[in-house]
Design an enzyme around this catalytic site. Structure first.
Site, PDB file in Angstrom:
ATOM      1  NE  ARG A 108       0.467   4.326  -0.644  1.00 35.72           N
ATOM      2  CZ  ARG A 108      -0.052   4.732  -1.802  1.00 35.72           C
ATOM      3  NH1 ARG A 108      -1.204   3.999  -2.687  1.00 35.72           N
ATOM      4  NH2 ARG A 108       0.311   5.940  -2.315  1.00 35.72           N
ATOM      5  CB  SER A 177       1.824   0.087  10.156  1.00 35.97           C
ATOM      6  OG  SER A 177       2.118   1.199   9.058  1.00 35.97           O
ATOM      7  CG  ASP A 230       0.226   3.176  10.323  1.00 32.97           C
ATOM      8  OD1 ASP A 230       0.507   3.166  11.262  1.00 32.97           O
ATOM      9  OD2 ASP A 230      -0.672   2.619  10.014  1.00 32.97           O
TER      10      ASP A 230
END
Ligand code: GLC
Length: 499
Positions: A108, A177, A230
């Protein structure tokens, strides 16, 4: 009776006998199919069971491993990584910042206009791009070029209502992440890839350097001012809205947790003690393992055949990447040993990862009386048609056993953290205690039976009184906002502004 009539009667009787024998054999086969299938199911249930006593052992083992991982480098399967985040967002953050979130099947990009205490998040825009599977197992160069190109497009599409202060470089919080050994808030080296990424080259040396070079190749003038996991992003994002957030848990493609640790007496931190007295730790709990974990033959096979055998055992029991595949393995055994889906084993049952967790979830949540969704999915995914209601019910039961085991183990892990923080017991008299756990990830968000089971297990383990002090909240895309907030609080222009 004439000869012909006698002959006909004999033939009829013989046919009737043969038919009866066939029916009996068929029934016996059906009965033995069900008996065998039932035996497989009961064994699965037994091996996956997570009575409260076992969960307490898992929680205790988690706390013990946390201590060990903090005490020395390599002291535990839990890496307990220092995030260099010792000041969580305050609400004063201001300006236009970006975030890039890489670590699952999608990545994203996000832009956020922050307006300080008054304005908060003035506006934000995000875009999600799925990562072509070949890039997850290719070279880091290609992967990062792809990401930087998407980021460049995103920046180019920016409307005039976003304001970058004059003469300033754009700044980015990079949520990466994977386990990273940080060397500062904005630099670090990758320890290993997880979650189906298998990339054999240099990104490990310098994650931020690699992204920066890729951005330069795209002609994008942007600086990474924060590199975060994350879990760290989620904790920061959660804290921005609620100052009692002290734990973040991700339940998505992978699983992991971060929490706020007191700085005293942690040997690994000598010479590195944060001014605030607190440091956020990325536990990398996906790599937790313990003899108390209820592992089955299916988990063992999944692990052996995975890209990272022997690693991420907790993650392989809990997270979205794997739950569907465990179910597939059970169904495969039922097909092979109990002819559960007919005389031949449907070949698609043998295809790894063909049953994705969202599909498992759709079957598990099927509320129609004839389990229509289960029937449709079995046909779509495995080419198995005309399933009986009884068969469909058994499939739902497999989903249920696997999902509940995962959810209950995740809850036990969370209790382990609460124990480490001393928040698993009632506060002393006169003290008010409120603990907020920020949750994120597709599994948590979309697999309702899973998240409900996790929350009820937490209450079951903690008891009524303590449960009242614990709030579990969904920090929707907390990680993206969190990364941009950390990019803001570590901006290269901060000192200029403050002076
Ligand atoms: C994997 C990664 C970890 C990440 C988690 C959730 O466990 O190793 O860094 O936080 O997935 O995305």
């Amino acid at each position: 009776m004439g000869k012909v009539a006698v002959g006909a009667a004999v033939v009829c009787a013989a046919t009737a006998c043969a038919v009866a024998a066939l029916v009996v054999r068929q029934r016996m086969r059906t009965t033995s199919k069900w008996a065998r299938a039932e035996a497989i199911l009961r064994e699965l249930e037994d091996k996956c069971s997570t009575p409260i006593g076992k969960l307490r052992q898992v929680a205790d083992a988690m706390t013990v491993e946390m201590h060990a991982g903090l005490a020395s480098e390599g002291g535990s399967k839990l890496k307990m990584l220092i995030s260099y985040v010792d000041n969580l967002p305050t609400g004063n953050e201001k300006g236009l910042f970006y975030a890039l979130d890489l670590g699952g099947t999608n990545f994203r990009v996000l832009r956020v206009q922050l307006g300080g205490k008054e304005g908060r998040v003035v506006k934000q825009e995000a875009e999600e791009v799925s990562i072509p599977p070949h890039l997850m197992v290719g070279s880091s160069h290609e992967l990062f070029d792809f990401i930087a190109a998407e980021l460049a497009k995103f920046v180019a599409s920016e409307g005039e209502n976003y304001h970058l202060s004059f003469g300033r470089q754009r700044e980015l919080g990079f949520t990466f992440s994977f386990p990273v050994r940080q060397t500062s808030i904005a630099s670090g080296t990758l320890i290993k890839w997880t979650k189906g990424f298998s990339i054999e080259d240099t990104v490990g040396e310098d994650v931020v350097g690699e992204l920066t070079k890729a951005m330069e190749r795209q002609g994008l003038d942007m600086r990474v001012t924060a590199l975060v996991n994350d879990t760290i992003g989620t904790l920061a994002g959660g804290r921005y809205y609620d100052s009692d957030v002290v734990i973040a848990v991700i339940l998505g493609t992978g699983t992991n947790a971060a929490y706020v640790e007191r700085a005293q007496s942690i040997p690994k931190w000598h010479g590195l003690l944060p001014k605030s007295g607190e440091m956020v730790i990325n536990m990398e709990w996906g790599n937790f393992r313990s003899s108390h974990l209820p592992l089955t033959e299916y988990d063992q096979a999944l692990d052996v055949e995975s890209l990272n055998p022997g690693e991420q055992i907790f993650e392989k029991l809990i997270s979205g990447m794997y739950l569907g595949d465990i179910v597939r393995r059970v169904l495969w055994k039922m097909a092979e040993e109990a002819a559960f889906f007919g005389d031949t084993v449907p070949p698609k049952l043998e295809v790894p990862f063909i049953l994705r967790t969202p599909v498992m979830s759709a079957m598990h949540h099927d509320t129609s009386t004839d389990l229509r969704v289960v029937g449709t999915k079995l046909k779509e995914i495995f080419g198995i048609s005309n399933t009986s209601l009884r068969t469909r019910k058994a499939v739902v039961e497999v989903c249920d056993i696997i999902a509940r085991r995962g959810a209950r183990l995740a809850a036990a892990g969370m209790v382990g953290i609460l124990k480490k923080q001393g928040r698993d017991a009632p506060a002393s008299a006169g003290e008010k205690q409120r603990t907020v756990i920020a949750m994120d990830g597709g599994l948590y968000e979309h697999y309702t039976i899973f998240s409900k089971c996790l929350e009820s297990t937490l209450s079951e383990m903690l008891g009524e009184e303590v449960s009242k002090t614990i709030v579990v909240t969904h920090a929707n895309d907390g990680s993206g906002i969190g990364a941009s907030l950390l990019a803001a609080s570590h901006s290269q222009y901060l000192e200029v502004e403050e002076s």
